[in-house]
Design a protein around this motif. Structure first.
Motif, PDB file in Angstrom:
ATOM      1  N   GLN A  67       0.847  -1.190   0.000  1.00 38.44           N
ATOM      2  CA  GLN A  67       0.000   0.000   0.000  1.00 38.44           C
ATOM      3  C   GLN A  67       0.886   1.244   0.000  1.00 38.44           C
ATOM      4  OE1 GLN A  67      -2.973   0.124   3.088  1.00 38.44           O
ATOM      5  NE2 GLN A  67      -2.940   2.348   3.103  1.00 38.44           N
ATOM      6  N   LEU A  68       0.502   2.243  -0.801  1.00 38.55           N
ATOM      7  CA  LEU A  68       1.260   3.484  -0.897  1.00 38.55           C
ATOM      8  C   LEU A  68       0.303   4.659  -0.920  1.00 38.55           C
ATOM      9  CD1 LEU A  68       4.248   4.262  -3.149  1.00 38.55           C
ATOM     10  CD2 LEU A  68       2.259   5.741  -3.282  1.00 38.55           C
ATOM     11  N   SER A  81      -3.597   7.445  -3.863  1.00 39.67           N
ATOM     12  CA  SER A  81      -3.278   6.093  -3.417  1.00 39.67           C
ATOM     13  C   SER A  81      -2.591   5.361  -4.548  1.00 39.67           C
ATOM     14  CB  SER A  81      -4.545   5.358  -2.984  1.00 39.67           C
ATOM     15  OG  SER A  81      -5.435   5.261  -4.069  1.00 39.67           O
ATOM     16  N   GLY A  82      -1.910   4.322  -4.193  1.00 36.00           N
ATOM     17  CA  GLY A  82      -1.215   3.538  -5.195  1.00 36.00           C
ATOM     18  C   GLY A  82      -0.606   2.318  -4.569  1.00 36.00           C
ATOM     19  N   GLY A  83       0.511   1.904  -5.118  1.00 34.70           N
ATOM     20  CA  GLY A  83       1.156   0.710  -4.609  1.00 34.70           C
ATOM     21  C   GLY A  83       2.634   0.698  -4.899  1.00 34.70           C
ATOM     22  N   VAL A 100       1.334   5.588  -8.339  1.00 36.35           N
ATOM     23  CA  VAL A 100       0.064   6.145  -7.866  1.00 36.35           C
ATOM     24  C   VAL A 100      -0.931   6.183  -9.014  1.00 36.35           C
ATOM     25  CG1 VAL A 100       1.003   7.535  -5.979  1.00 36.35           C
ATOM     26  CG2 VAL A 100       0.874   8.515  -8.265  1.00 36.35           C
ATOM     27  N   THR A 101      -2.203   6.240  -8.664  1.00 42.22           N
ATOM     28  CA  THR A 101      -3.241   6.350  -9.679  1.00 42.22           C
ATOM     29  C   THR A 101      -3.153   7.709 -10.347  1.00 42.22           C
ATOM     30  OG1 THR A 101      -4.805   7.103  -8.003  1.00 42.22           O
ATOM     31  CG2 THR A 101      -4.855   4.768  -8.557  1.00 42.22           C
ATOM     32  N   LEU A 109      -1.992   3.426 -13.469  1.00 44.46           N
ATOM     33  CA  LEU A 109      -0.981   3.753 -12.468  1.00 44.46           C
ATOM     34  C   LEU A 109       0.189   4.430 -13.164  1.00 44.46           C
ATOM     35  CD1 LEU A 109      -0.898   0.492 -10.311  1.00 44.46           C
ATOM     36  CD2 LEU A 109      -1.808   2.713  -9.657  1.00 44.46           C
ATOM     37  N   SER A 110       0.771   5.382 -12.464  1.00 46.96           N
ATOM     38  CA  SER A 110       1.911   6.108 -13.000  1.00 46.96           C
ATOM     39  C   SER A 110       3.087   5.965 -12.041  1.00 46.96           C
ATOM     40  CB  SER A 110       1.524   7.583 -13.161  1.00 46.96           C
ATOM     41  OG  SER A 110       2.617   8.335 -13.624  1.00 46.96           O
TER      42      SER A 110
END
Length: 137
Positions: A67-68, A81-83, A100-101, A109-110
């Motif tokens: 999780q990020l 949010s992202g990963g 992240v989105t 995701l970027s």
């Protein structure tokens, strides 16, 4: 919990970030939280974006997702949010990608490849927080 200083990987030039983190290594599983604060402008060395050094190497051969959250420029411009991803082909010493989105497509995701820090009039830093668990090497 044990403290450690997380560091970004794939950085070009000077790394203008500070990191703080804590982890527990018990029963072959490492659980961690890392926070990276951008104080100065920092860029990734390639389009792959930043990675993150892990406190204890992970077992290789498995894809692991963490999780990020990214607090945007001035640390109040929104939270994305992202990963973070360790790829099955990675060496286990780091999270290979921080992503992240994007606002162009909710599923896209970027790679995070640039942090403003103090550039272009930013008064406060961006903050990246990554947390999760993985099997140690």
């Amino acid at each position: 919990m044990t403290s450690w200083t997380p560091k970004l990987t794939n950085v070009v030039g000077t790394d203008g970030t500070n990191g703080t983190g804590e982890y527990i290594d018990a029963g072959g599983v490492v659980t961690f939280t890392a926070q990276i604060v951008a104080k100065k402008e920092t860029s990734a060395a390639s389009s792959a974006g930043f990675g993150l050094k892990l406190p204890v190497p992970a077992k290789t051969g498995k894809r692991v997702v963490f999780q990020l959250e990214l607090d945007g420029r001035d640390a109040d411009g929104g939270v994305w949010s992202g990963g973070g991803v360790i790829y099955a082909g990675g060496d286990g010493t780091q999270i290979d990608r921080l992503r992240v989105t994007t606002d162009s497509n909710g599923a896209a995701l970027s790679n995070i490849g640039y942090l403003y820090g103090d550039a272009e009039g930013a008064a406060e830093a961006e903050i990246i927080t990554v947390s999760g668990s993985y099997i140690r090497a």
